[in-house]
Design a protein around this motif. Structure first.
Motif, short mmCIF file in Angstrom:
data_model
loop_
_atom_site.label_atom_id
_atom_site.label_comp_id
_atom_site.label_asym_id
_atom_site.label_seq_id
_atom_site.Cartn_x
_atom_site.Cartn_y
_atom_site.Cartn_z
N ARG A 125 0.84 -1.20 0.00
CA ARG A 125 0.00 0.00 0.00
C ARG A 125 0.87 1.25 0.00
O ARG A 125 0.61 2.21 -0.73
N HIS A 126 1.94 1.23 0.80
CA HIS A 126 2.85 2.37 0.86
C HIS A 126 3.53 2.59 -0.49
O HIS A 126 3.62 3.72 -0.97
N ARG A 127 3.98 1.50 -1.12
CA ARG A 127 4.63 1.62 -2.44
C ARG A 127 3.66 2.19 -3.47
O ARG A 127 4.06 2.93 -4.36
N SER A 128 2.38 1.84 -3.35
CA SER A 128 1.43 2.34 -4.34
C SER A 128 1.14 3.83 -4.14
O SER A 128 0.70 4.50 -5.06
N GLN A 129 1.36 4.31 -2.92
CA GLN A 129 1.09 5.72 -2.64
C GLN A 129 2.31 6.61 -2.90
O GLN A 129 2.18 7.82 -2.99
N VAL A 130 3.49 6.02 -2.99
CA VAL A 130 4.70 6.79 -3.26
C VAL A 130 4.72 7.16 -4.73
O VAL A 130 4.46 6.33 -5.59
N SER A 131 5.01 8.42 -5.02
CA SER A 131 4.99 8.86 -6.42
C SER A 131 6.18 8.28 -7.18
O SER A 131 7.25 8.03 -6.63
N VAL A 132 5.98 8.09 -8.46
CA VAL A 132 7.01 7.57 -9.35
C VAL A 132 8.01 8.68 -9.63
O VAL A 132 7.62 9.83 -9.83
N PRO A 133 9.30 8.34 -9.63
CA PRO A 133 10.29 9.39 -9.92
C PRO A 133 10.05 10.02 -11.29
O PRO A 133 9.69 9.34 -12.24
N ARG A 134 10.21 11.32 -11.35
CA ARG A 134 10.02 12.04 -12.61
C ARG A 134 11.36 12.31 -13.28
O ARG A 134 12.39 12.36 -12.60
#
Length: 162
Positions: A125-134
């Motif tokens: 759940r935490h990984r899904s809420q962390v934004s993807v690096p831009r």
């Protein structure tokens, strides 16, 4: 009320039965034969409302009573046997008491091992809420941006600087 104790040895032989038959085996066969002689194929459960509504002369009433008595006799015999085993042969008692528990535990263990733990669910759940690096971009009017992991390399609004 009837006593659960028997007058004689329950393992005595019955004269009218085959010599190798025990009293408990003959008792069960006799109950089945008596129910078959009543020529009924269905009857309500002993003590149920449907059983209470039967006439005492109804053969189904007797069949239900016989079935209940036989079930009680067998359950009591099992209880007495298990008590005897507990006192005289605890290893056999233990094997019988836990029965197929090992197989059930193994099956449940595999099923539980296949499930994610609370920690794994929370991490996902935490990984899904962390934004993807831009992608790294410099903004016009701002100072150059240092490229991480590459010392001395910078990005500027006009391109790459070094």
């Amino acid at each position: 009320m009837f006593s659960s104790r028997s007058v004689g040895d329950d393992r005595e032989r019955v004269p009218s039965a085959p010599p190798e038959a025990l009293a408990e085996e003959v008792t069960g066969l006799r109950a089945e034969a008596q129910i078959a002689a009543l020529e009924v194929t269905e009857w309500p459960v002993y003590g149920s409302l449907a059983w209470l509504r039967l006439s005492p002369r109804d053969p189904r009433c007797y069949a239900a009573t016989l079935e209940a008595a036989e079930r009680y006799r067998r359950a009591e015999a099992d209880r007495v046997r298990h008590e005897w085993l507990m006192d005289h042969d605890p290893e056999v008692w233990w094997r019988e008491a836990i029965g197929g528990a090992d197989a059930i535990a193994a099956r449940l263990g595999r099923a539980l091992a296949a499930r994610r733990t609370v920690g794994e669910i929370r991490a996902a759940r935490h990984r899904s809420q962390v934004s993807v690096p831009r992608p790294l971009r410099a903004t016009p009017g701002w100072p150059p941006v240092a490229v991480p992991g590459q010392p001395g390399r910078y990005l500027t609004a006009g391109g790459e600087g070094g």
